[in-house]
Motif scaffolding. Sequence first.
Motif, PDB file in Angstrom:
ATOM      1  N   ILE A 103       0.842  -1.202   0.000  1.00 21.78           N
ATOM      2  CA  ILE A 103       0.000   0.000   0.000  1.00 21.78           C
ATOM      3  C   ILE A 103       0.872   1.247   0.000  1.00 21.78           C
ATOM      4  N   GLU A 104       1.931   1.243   0.799  1.00 19.04           N
ATOM      5  CA  GLU A 104       2.864   2.388   0.827  1.00 19.04           C
ATOM      6  C   GLU A 104       3.505   2.596  -0.551  1.00 19.04           C
ATOM      7  N   LYS A 105       3.917   1.512  -1.172  1.00 18.72           N
ATOM      8  CA  LYS A 105       4.551   1.606  -2.481  1.00 18.72           C
ATOM      9  C   LYS A 105       3.553   2.109  -3.531  1.00 18.72           C
ATOM     10  N   GLU A 106       2.328   1.642  -3.455  1.00 18.17           N
ATOM     11  CA  GLU A 106       1.306   2.126  -4.387  1.00 18.17           C
ATOM     12  C   GLU A 106       1.069   3.617  -4.188  1.00 18.17           C
ATOM     13  N   ASN A 107       1.038   4.024  -2.931  1.00 20.94           N
ATOM     14  CA  ASN A 107       0.865   5.451  -2.642  1.00 20.94           C
ATOM     15  C   ASN A 107       2.047   6.261  -3.193  1.00 20.94           C
ATOM     16  N   GLU A 108       3.234   5.713  -3.021  1.00 13.60           N
ATOM     17  CA  GLU A 108       4.417   6.390  -3.557  1.00 13.60           C
ATOM     18  C   GLU A 108       4.336   6.489  -5.088  1.00 13.60           C
ATOM     19  N   ILE A 109       3.869   5.387  -5.712  1.00 13.59           N
ATOM     20  CA  ILE A 109       3.729   5.391  -7.175  1.00 13.59           C
ATOM     21  C   ILE A 109       2.720   6.437  -7.600  1.00 13.59           C
ATOM     22  N   LYS A 110       1.616   6.548  -6.895  1.00 13.80           N
ATOM     23  CA  LYS A 110       0.591   7.544  -7.219  1.00 13.80           C
ATOM     24  C   LYS A 110       1.155   8.957  -7.079  1.00 13.80           C
ATOM     25  N   GLU A 111       1.908   9.162  -6.032  1.00  9.13           N
ATOM     26  CA  GLU A 111       2.496  10.486  -5.825  1.00  9.13           C
ATOM     27  C   GLU A 111       3.503  10.809  -6.931  1.00  9.13           C
ATOM     28  N   LEU A 112       4.287   9.799  -7.292  1.00 12.57           N
ATOM     29  CA  LEU A 112       5.256  10.011  -8.362  1.00 12.57           C
ATOM     30  C   LEU A 112       4.551  10.292  -9.697  1.00 12.57           C
ATOM     31  N   LYS A 114       1.683  11.694 -10.002  1.00  7.84           N
ATOM     32  CA  LYS A 114       1.140  13.044  -9.892  1.00  7.84           C
ATOM     33  C   LYS A 114       2.249  14.067 -10.143  1.00  7.84           C
ATOM     34  N   LYS A 115       3.427  13.809  -9.633  1.00 13.34           N
ATOM     35  CA  LYS A 115       4.554  14.716  -9.831  1.00 13.34           C
ATOM     36  C   LYS A 115       4.958  14.759 -11.296  1.00 13.34           C
ATOM     37  N   ILE A 116       4.887  13.619 -11.942  1.00 13.05           N
ATOM     38  CA  ILE A 116       5.250  13.573 -13.337  1.00 13.05           C
ATOM     39  C   ILE A 116       4.231  14.347 -14.167  1.00 13.05           C
ATOM     40  N   LYS A 117       2.981  14.278 -13.842  1.00 12.22           N
ATOM     41  CA  LYS A 117       1.935  14.996 -14.567  1.00 12.22           C
ATOM     42  C   LYS A 117       2.034  16.489 -14.344  1.00 12.22           C
ATOM     43  N   ILE A 118       2.547  16.911 -13.325  1.00 11.58           N
ATOM     44  CA  ILE A 118       2.612  18.326 -13.010  1.00 11.58           C
ATOM     45  C   ILE A 118       3.698  18.933 -13.777  1.00 11.58           C
TER      46      ILE A 118
END
Length: 118
Positions: A103-112, A114-118
């Motif tokens: 779950i932590e890794k998935e959250n990290e992937i989601k954050e990454l 999001k950062k890439i989209k920005i």
Amino acid sequence: MKSILMLQAMSVTGAVVLIVLLILVAGLIGYLSAWYYAKSVYTPIIKKLEDEKIQLNREIAGLKDEIGKLKNKIEDLNRKVDDLDKDVSEKEREISKKVDIIIEKENEIKELKKKIKI
């Protein structure tokens, strides 16, 4: 003939004593013959029952030994069940830890992402 005359010549008390004595002797003879007859009839039956009792006592002893063995086996199996329960609980803890990591890794992937989209 003399015995008949002798009985007639006896007094009443003497006759009563003689009759009582004869009745006692007849009773004793009857009792002893009944006892010997019962002994001859029931002795083989009693012997057979005693042999069966001995055999049943042996079977009981064997069953008690078997019960002891089965109790030991039950204790061993209960210990194995306890060990397996501990293993299962450890595995469940490991799984929950790994799920948390996932779950932590998935959250990290989601954050990454999001950062890439920005």
